[in-house]
Design an enzyme around this catalytic site. Structure first.
Site, short mmCIF file in Angstrom:
data_model
loop_
_atom_site.label_atom_id
_atom_site.label_comp_id
_atom_site.label_asym_id
_atom_site.label_seq_id
_atom_site.Cartn_x
_atom_site.Cartn_y
_atom_site.Cartn_z
N ASN A 8 0.87 -1.18 0.00
CA ASN A 8 0.00 0.00 0.00
C ASN A 8 0.90 1.23 0.00
OD1 ASN A 8 -1.79 2.05 0.53
ND2 ASN A 8 -2.30 1.40 2.61
N LYS A 10 0.11 4.26 -0.33
CA LYS A 10 -0.56 5.46 0.20
C LYS A 10 -0.33 6.64 -0.77
CE LYS A 10 -0.17 3.43 4.71
NZ LYS A 10 -0.08 3.58 6.14
N HIS A 91 -9.49 1.48 4.84
CA HIS A 91 -8.23 1.62 5.61
C HIS A 91 -8.47 2.59 6.77
CE1 HIS A 91 -4.13 2.76 6.59
NE2 HIS A 91 -3.75 1.65 5.98
N GLU A 93 -6.86 5.01 7.81
CA GLU A 93 -6.62 6.41 7.47
C GLU A 93 -7.84 7.01 6.77
OE1 GLU A 93 -2.93 5.75 5.43
OE2 GLU A 93 -1.99 5.26 7.35
N GLU A 164 -5.52 -4.60 10.83
CA GLU A 164 -4.48 -3.59 10.98
C GLU A 164 -4.76 -2.77 12.25
OE1 GLU A 164 -2.45 -2.49 7.06
OE2 GLU A 164 -4.29 -1.34 7.15
N GLY A 170 2.49 2.37 10.83
CA GLY A 170 3.48 3.44 10.68
C GLY A 170 4.23 3.78 11.95
N SER A 203 3.36 -2.02 10.47
CA SER A 203 4.80 -2.10 10.72
C SER A 203 5.42 -3.44 10.32
CB SER A 203 5.12 -1.74 12.17
OG SER A 203 4.75 -0.40 12.43
P1 PGA Z 1 2.82 0.40 7.70
O1 PGA Z 1 1.35 0.65 7.11
O2 PGA Z 1 3.32 -0.91 7.12
O3 PGA Z 1 3.62 1.58 7.24
O4 PGA Z 1 2.69 0.33 9.18
C1 PGA Z 1 0.46 -0.42 6.91
C2 PGA Z 1 -0.82 0.10 6.32
O5 PGA Z 1 -1.24 1.20 6.67
O6 PGA Z 1 -1.45 -0.56 5.48
#
Ligand code: PGA
Length: 242
Positions: A8, A10, A91, A93, A164, A170, A203
């Site tokens: 992903n 983003k 997601h 976000e 998640e 992140g 992560s």
């Molecule tokens: P990350 O994000 O691997 O940077 O923690 C995962 C995601 O948001 O899908």
């Protein structure tokens, strides 16, 4: 079963970054199923660059509407037309920044499936919810709109859930092995009767991917930050074997 690794990206990247990262990945062959989800603007060139490889291209969002006067939206049919096989929906976000609700997310999943794509629906609890011991309740709540809407028998194999935890995204702090295995079991149990594929995200990196993918109930990983780095993403793909 073949594992799945989803990248992903983003809202990151540029034409140049797409061609650099995908140039490296296109030259390798991976055992897992690999799906790269760049920003909408780069889907077309990603599909072209990956033509002839087994790597698939997905989107990070889709409209809940079919077509028409929805300024700024992109439909499932358009994504399919570009060559997307998959779409990430709901997601955290998008839930947080765009106020997407469980019923809207379920609608988007339905659109994606109706449009002939696979959908990856994201769920996850916040740190406060986990601290309060509410993580199972929260995840079941997020899944209920999907279960209501979908005939699991019909979508089996085309819908996956990505677990998640919001606090792991992140932050460099992936969930503990027992936390991951526990929640994947809860999600699979919730869809009893359907063999639901469940991915972990939060992560994931080159060092922990092999261990996480080997946990019970983990069918693959959804990777954010580390998917922007060709070498590290390759390591994850190599580690994610069944
Ligand atoms: P990350 O994000 O691997 O940077 O923690 C995962 C995601 O948001 O899908």
């Amino acid at each position: 079963m073949q594992k799945v690794v989803v990248g992903n990206w983003k809202m990151n990247g540029s034409r140049e970054a797409v061609s650099t990262v995908l140039g490296v990945l296109a030259g390798r062959s991976f055992e897992p199923r690999v799906i790269i989800c760049p920003p909408m603007t780069y889907i077309d060139i990603a599909v072209q660059q990956l033509r002839g490889t087994r790597i698939e291209v997905g989107a990070q969002n889709v409209s809940e509407f079919e077509s028409g006067a929805y300024t700024g939206e992109v439909s499932a049919a358009m994504l399919r037309d570009l060559g997307c096989t998959t779409v990430i929906v709901g997601h955290s976000e998008r839930r947080r920044n765009h106020h997407e609700t469980d019923p809207e997310i379920a609608k988007k999943v339905e659109r994606a499936l109706d449009g002939g794509m696979n959908a990856i629906a994201c769920v996850g609890e916040t740190a406060a919810e986990r601290d309060a011991g509410l993580q199972h309740e929260r995840i079941r709540g997020q899944l209920s709109a999907l279960r209501e809407l979908l005939d699991v028998g019909f979508v089996a194999g085309r819908l996956s859930i990505a677990y998640e935890p919001v606090w792991a995204i992140g932050t460099g702090r992936a969930a503990q092995d027992d936390e991951i295995a526990d929640m994947h079991r809860v999600i699979k149990d919730y869809f009893s009767g359907g063999e639901m594929s469940v991915l972990y995200g939060g992560s994931v990196n080159g060092r922990n991917a092999g261990r996480i993918v080997g946990l019970p109930g983990v069918d693959g990983v959804l990777v954010g930050g580390a998917s922007l780095l060709a070498a590290e993403f390759s390591e994850i793909c190599q580690a994610a074997v069944g």
